[in-house]
Design a protein around this motif. Structure first.
Motif, short mmCIF file in Angstrom:
data_model
loop_
_atom_site.label_atom_id
_atom_site.label_comp_id
_atom_site.label_asym_id
_atom_site.label_seq_id
_atom_site.Cartn_x
_atom_site.Cartn_y
_atom_site.Cartn_z
N PHE A 236 -51.68 -24.85 -114.02
CA PHE A 236 -50.34 -25.00 -113.45
C PHE A 236 -50.51 -25.47 -112.02
N VAL A 237 -50.01 -26.68 -111.74
CA VAL A 237 -50.29 -27.30 -110.44
C VAL A 237 -48.97 -27.62 -109.75
N ASP A 238 -48.91 -27.33 -108.45
CA ASP A 238 -47.70 -27.53 -107.67
C ASP A 238 -47.73 -28.88 -106.96
N ALA A 239 -46.58 -29.57 -106.98
CA ALA A 239 -46.45 -30.86 -106.31
C ALA A 239 -46.60 -30.67 -104.78
N ILE A 240 -46.91 -31.78 -104.12
CA ILE A 240 -47.13 -31.72 -102.66
C ILE A 240 -45.84 -31.27 -101.95
N GLY A 241 -46.01 -30.28 -101.08
CA GLY A 241 -44.87 -29.71 -100.37
C GLY A 241 -44.25 -28.52 -101.09
N THR A 242 -44.73 -28.22 -102.31
CA THR A 242 -44.25 -27.06 -103.05
C THR A 242 -45.42 -26.10 -103.29
N GLY A 243 -45.09 -24.86 -103.67
CA GLY A 243 -46.14 -23.87 -103.84
C GLY A 243 -46.91 -23.74 -102.54
N TYR A 244 -48.24 -23.93 -102.63
CA TYR A 244 -49.07 -24.00 -101.42
C TYR A 244 -49.72 -25.37 -101.29
N SER A 245 -49.19 -26.37 -101.99
CA SER A 245 -49.80 -27.71 -101.97
C SER A 245 -49.33 -28.49 -100.75
N GLU A 246 -50.28 -29.09 -100.05
CA GLU A 246 -49.93 -29.83 -98.83
C GLU A 246 -50.81 -31.06 -98.66
N ALA A 247 -50.23 -32.02 -97.96
CA ALA A 247 -51.01 -33.20 -97.57
C ALA A 247 -52.09 -32.78 -96.58
N ILE A 248 -53.15 -33.57 -96.52
CA ILE A 248 -54.22 -33.36 -95.54
C ILE A 248 -54.07 -34.42 -94.45
N ALA A 249 -54.04 -33.96 -93.19
CA ALA A 249 -53.87 -34.89 -92.06
C ALA A 249 -54.97 -35.95 -92.11
N PRO A 250 -54.67 -37.19 -91.79
CA PRO A 250 -53.43 -37.68 -91.17
C PRO A 250 -52.29 -37.94 -92.17
N GLN A 251 -52.49 -37.64 -93.43
CA GLN A 251 -51.38 -37.80 -94.38
C GLN A 251 -50.33 -36.73 -94.09
N THR A 252 -49.09 -37.01 -94.46
CA THR A 252 -48.02 -36.03 -94.36
C THR A 252 -47.46 -35.77 -95.75
N ASN A 253 -46.83 -34.61 -95.93
CA ASN A 253 -46.21 -34.32 -97.23
C ASN A 253 -45.28 -35.45 -97.64
N GLY A 254 -44.53 -35.95 -96.65
CA GLY A 254 -43.54 -36.98 -96.94
C GLY A 254 -44.15 -38.24 -97.51
N ALA A 255 -45.43 -38.48 -97.23
CA ALA A 255 -46.08 -39.68 -97.76
C ALA A 255 -46.17 -39.63 -99.28
N PHE A 256 -46.07 -38.44 -99.85
CA PHE A 256 -46.17 -38.29 -101.30
C PHE A 256 -44.82 -38.03 -101.95
N TRP A 257 -43.75 -38.14 -101.15
CA TRP A 257 -42.42 -37.88 -101.69
C TRP A 257 -41.75 -39.17 -102.15
N GLY A 258 -42.31 -39.73 -103.17
CA GLY A 258 -41.77 -40.92 -103.79
C GLY A 258 -42.34 -41.01 -105.20
N VAL A 259 -41.63 -41.71 -106.08
CA VAL A 259 -41.99 -41.73 -107.50
C VAL A 259 -43.44 -42.19 -107.68
N ASP A 260 -43.81 -43.29 -107.05
CA ASP A 260 -45.13 -43.86 -107.29
C ASP A 260 -46.25 -43.08 -106.58
N ASN A 261 -46.01 -42.71 -105.33
CA ASN A 261 -47.05 -42.00 -104.59
C ASN A 261 -47.27 -40.59 -105.15
N ASP A 262 -46.21 -39.98 -105.62
CA ASP A 262 -46.33 -38.66 -106.23
C ASP A 262 -47.19 -38.72 -107.49
N ALA A 263 -46.91 -39.70 -108.34
CA ALA A 263 -47.70 -39.83 -109.58
C ALA A 263 -49.15 -40.14 -109.25
N ALA A 264 -49.36 -40.96 -108.23
CA ALA A 264 -50.74 -41.36 -107.88
C ALA A 264 -51.54 -40.16 -107.37
#
Lengths: 120, 441
Positions: free
Chosen positions: B102-130
Motif C-alpha cells: 500500500f503506497v501513498d502518493a506524493i504529498g499524502t501519507g508520509y510520501s514527499e518529494a526530495i529536494a530540489p524537487q517539490t511535492n507540487g512537481a508531482f501534482w499532475g497526471v503525467d508526473n504522478d504516474a511517472a
C-alpha cells in the motif's frame, strides 16, 4: 505477524522512540474531483473516441516516447535503453527485422501488431 | 483467515524513487506498508501495488478498508455504530493470494518529494504516474521481486493513474500480469458529475434507480437479490430511451414530457426536478431525492441530515474513523513513528495539472490500450458498485467497452464506490479476485 522496520524508519524513530500517535492531518476526500477553474474549461462537447479514432490515440501514446528518444525517426537499442524504453530495448532484435541497428516507429508498430495489438 | 492463520511480515517505511536514465538522481521518498506472506519464494509469489486516488488522497481507504490483513469494520451502509469503528482481523484479506504494497502518493501519507524537487512537481497526471513507475521499479529491484507476477490495484482517480502507470511500466520493460480497477474514473469527460453542462448523464441513471430502490422511493424497488436483473433493464432504458432525450435537452433545454413520469417512477425523484434538470447530475439527485435527507455520493444508500450540497455523508461518516485508526495502527501495531502527521488528503486537487494527451482532463482509455498493445496477455479486472454516484458503473462499463478487449472483466456489486466496505460484497469480491488472480497465471 512479525515486524520489520526499514533502516530509515528506525533512524527516524530513534530520537523519539514509540512516542504518541502522530497527529493525522484530516481531509475530506473528493474523488474524482476537479477544481472549479478546470470544470469551467470543459464546456466543449466531446464524445469518447471509439474504433479507428481510439486506435489512433493508442498509437499516439506509443509513438510519443519513441519519437522523443529517436533521432530523425530512427532509434537504436542504446538510445532506447538510455530513454528508459526497456520494452523496445529488450525486443530490439525482433523489431529490427533487417538487422540494420536502427528501427523506425513503423517497425515497432508492425512488431506489436504481429503480437496481437489492436492497432491499424 | 477463517480456520487458517496466515504468518506474514509487515514492513513500513520509505523508499526512494529515482529518476530514470543515467543520472539515477533521487526523486521522491515514498511511504508504503507492505504485507508479505512468510515462507514463500519471492521470485514466484504475486505482488500487488495498491493506491487510492483523489488526486490527493492517501491510500488509507484501500489499506484499512479493503483486503489488507486488518480492516475497519464500518457496517456500511449502516454507519450508525459507535465511532471510531473498530479495527478487526480481515477474514477476506488477499494475503493468501498476493503480497500487498500500500503506497501513498506524493504529498499524502508520509510520501514527499526530495529536494530540489517539490511535492507540487508531482501534482499532475503525467508526473504522478511517472513517479509511481519509478517507485514500483525501485521496489521490485530492492526487494528482488522482478520475476514475481506483478499487479496494480487502483481506486477512483487511481484508475486513470493505473492505466497510465501500466503503459509506462510496460514501456519501461516491466511486464504486468494484471490491473485491478476499483470504481475507476477512467475518462473524466464521460462523467457528468465533472461536467454536467456538456456530458450526457445517462451513465448515472441506473445508479439513481438503484439508490431509489434501496430507499424504497422508486417503482419498482427490487431488493438486493433482484437488483442485478433489474439493472440489466435499467442499463437498456438509460441507453435507448434516456440518452437520446438527454442529448436533446443538452442542445435545446427541452425535456420530453412523456419521460418525466417514468423517470420519477424509476428513481423516486420528483418529475418537476426532472423537467428542470433533465440531464440530471448526482448532486441535485442526492440533495433532493427526499426532503430533509441528504444521500451519499460514494454510497447513495447512506443518508444524513441536510448539509452543504457538496457534503457526502458516506464520506464524512467514515473519514474520522479512518483518520483515527491509521494513526493508531501505524504506531501501536506497526511500531512506525515519525514527528510529522500522516496526511490523509493533500491540498493538491486545486493545483493539480489535469492535462493529459492533448485534453484538459484525462481520458486514460488510450493508455490502457497502449499497455494492452505492448502486453496482449495483460488482464484487467474492473470492480464497480451499483450504488456509487461518484463513478457510476454504467459509465465505467461503457468506458471499458471502447477497447473491445476480451482481457477486460467487469464485476458489479451491491454497494458504493468502496464496494469492499459492504460485508457481503467484500466476501464476493474476495472470491472473484482470487479466481481472477488464478486466471492470470
Amino acid at each position: 505477524m512479525r515486524l520489520r522496520l526499514l533502516l530509515l524508519a528506525a533512524a527516524m524513530t530513534s530520537a523519539n522512540a514509540f512516542a504518541q500517535a502522530p497527529t493525522v492531518r484530516y481531509g475530506e476526500l473528493c474523488d474524482p474531483c476537479v477544481p472549479p477553474a478546470v470544470r469551467k474549461s470543459l464546456s466543449v462537447q466531446r464524445e469518447p473516441s471509439q474504433g479507428a479514432a481510439l486506435r489512433a490515440e493508442v498509437e499516439s501514446r506509443l509513438r510519443g516516447p519513441f519519437d522523443t528518444a529517436a533521432r530523425d525517426g530512427l532509434l537504436t537499442r542504446e538510445q532506447a535503453q538510455a530513454a528508459g524504453l526497456g520494452f523496445i530495448a529488450r525486443n530490439f532484435d525482433a523489431i529490427d527485422r533487417q538487422g540494420s541497428g536502427a528501427i523506425r516507429f513503423e517497425d515497432y508498430k508492425r512488431f506489436l501488431k504481429e503480437r496481437g495489438a489492436a492497432l491499424d | 483467515m477463517g480456520a487458517t492463520t496466515l504468518q506474514y511480515t509487515a514492513t513500513a517505511g520509505h523508499l526512494t524513487a529515482l529518476f530514470p536514465g543515467a543520472s539515477r538522481q533521487p526523486e521522491a521518498s515514498f511511504f508504503y506498508v507492505a504485507y508479505t506472506l512468510d515462507g514463500q519464494a519471492p521470485s514466484t509469489r504475486p505482488i500487488t501495488f495498491f493506491y487510492n486516488g483523489g488526486p490527493g488522497s492517501a491510500s488509507v481507504w484501500l489499506h484499512l478498508g479493503s483486503f489488507g490483513p486488518r480492516r475497519i469494520a464500518t457496517g456500511a451502509p449502516d454507519l450508525s455504530g459507535p465511532q471510531p469503528f473498530p479495527l478487526v482481523d480481515n477474514a477476506e484479506t488477499l494475503l493468501d493470494v498476493t503480497d500487498m504494497v500500500f503506497v501513498d502518493a506524493i504529498g499524502t501519507g508520509y510520501s514527499e518529494a526530495i529536494a530540489p524537487q517539490t511535492n507540487g512537481a508531482f501534482w499532475g497526471v503525467d508526473n504522478d504516474a511517472a513517479v509511481f513507475r519509478d517507485f514500483v521499479m525501485r521496489y521490485l529491484d530492492v526487494n528482488s521481486r522482478n520475476t514475481s507476477p506483478k499487479y496494480l490495484y487502483g481506486e477512483s482517480y487511481g484508475g486513470p493513474r493505473s492505466a497510465i502507470l501500466a503503459s509506462l511500466l510496460e514501456s519501461a520493460g516491466v511486464q504486468l500480469a494484471g490491473v485491478v480497477l476499483q470504481s475507476p474514473a477512467m475518462n473524466y469527460l464521460s462523467n457528468c458529475d465533472i461536467r454536467e453542462n456538456s456530458t450526457n448523464c445517462y451513465g448515472f441513471l441506473p445508479s439513481y434507480a438503484a439508490a431509489g430502490a434501496w430507499a424504497g422511493l422508486a417503482t419498482p424497488s427490487p431488493g438486493p437479490a433482484q437488483l442485478p436483473d433489474y439493472m440489466v433493464q435499467m442499463r437498456s432504458y438509460a441507453k435507448t430511451t434516456y440518452l437520446p432525450a438527454a442529448a436533446t435537452f443538452l442542445s435545446t433545454a427541452l425535456a420530453p414530457d412523456a419521460l418525466l413520469g417514468p423517470l420519477q417512477g424509476f428513481t423516486g425523484l420528483q418529475a418537476s426536478l426532472w423537467r428542470a434538470r433533465f440531464n440530471m447530475g448526482p448532486t441535485i439527485f442526492r440533495n433532493n431525492l427526499k426532503p430533509g435527507t441528504q444521500y451519499g455520493r460514494y454510497d447513495a444508500r447512506v443518508t444524513g441530515p441536510p448539509a452543504a450540497s457538496d457534503n457526502d455523508p458516506s464520506s464524512s461518516l467514515i473519514t474520522p474513523s479512518f483518520t483515527t485508526r491509521i494513526g493508531e495502527y501505524l504506531v501501536n501495531e506497526l511500531r512506525y513513528t515519525t514527528q510529522t502527521g500522516y496526511v490523509m488528503s493533500a491540498d493538491s486537487v486545486g493545483v493539480w495539472d489535469f492535462r493529459h494527451g492533448n485534453l484538459p482532463v484525462p481520458d486514460s482509455i488510450p493508455d490502457l490500450g497502449a499497455a494492452l498493445a505492448m502486453n496482449p496477455g495483460l488482464k484487467v479486472l474492473v470492480l464497480t458498485g451499483y450504488h456509487d454516484v461518484a463513478t457510476p458503473f454504467l459509465t465505467t462499463e461503457d468506458d471499458m467497452a471502447r477497447l473491445s478487449s476480451a482481457n477486460i472483466t467487469v464485476r458489479n456489486y451491491i454497494g458504493g464506490h468502496m464496494t469492499y466496505l459492504t460485508d457481503d460484497s467484500r466476501v464476493r469480491q474476495k472470491a472473484d479476485l482470487a479466481a481472477w488472480y488464478r486466471g492470470t497465471r
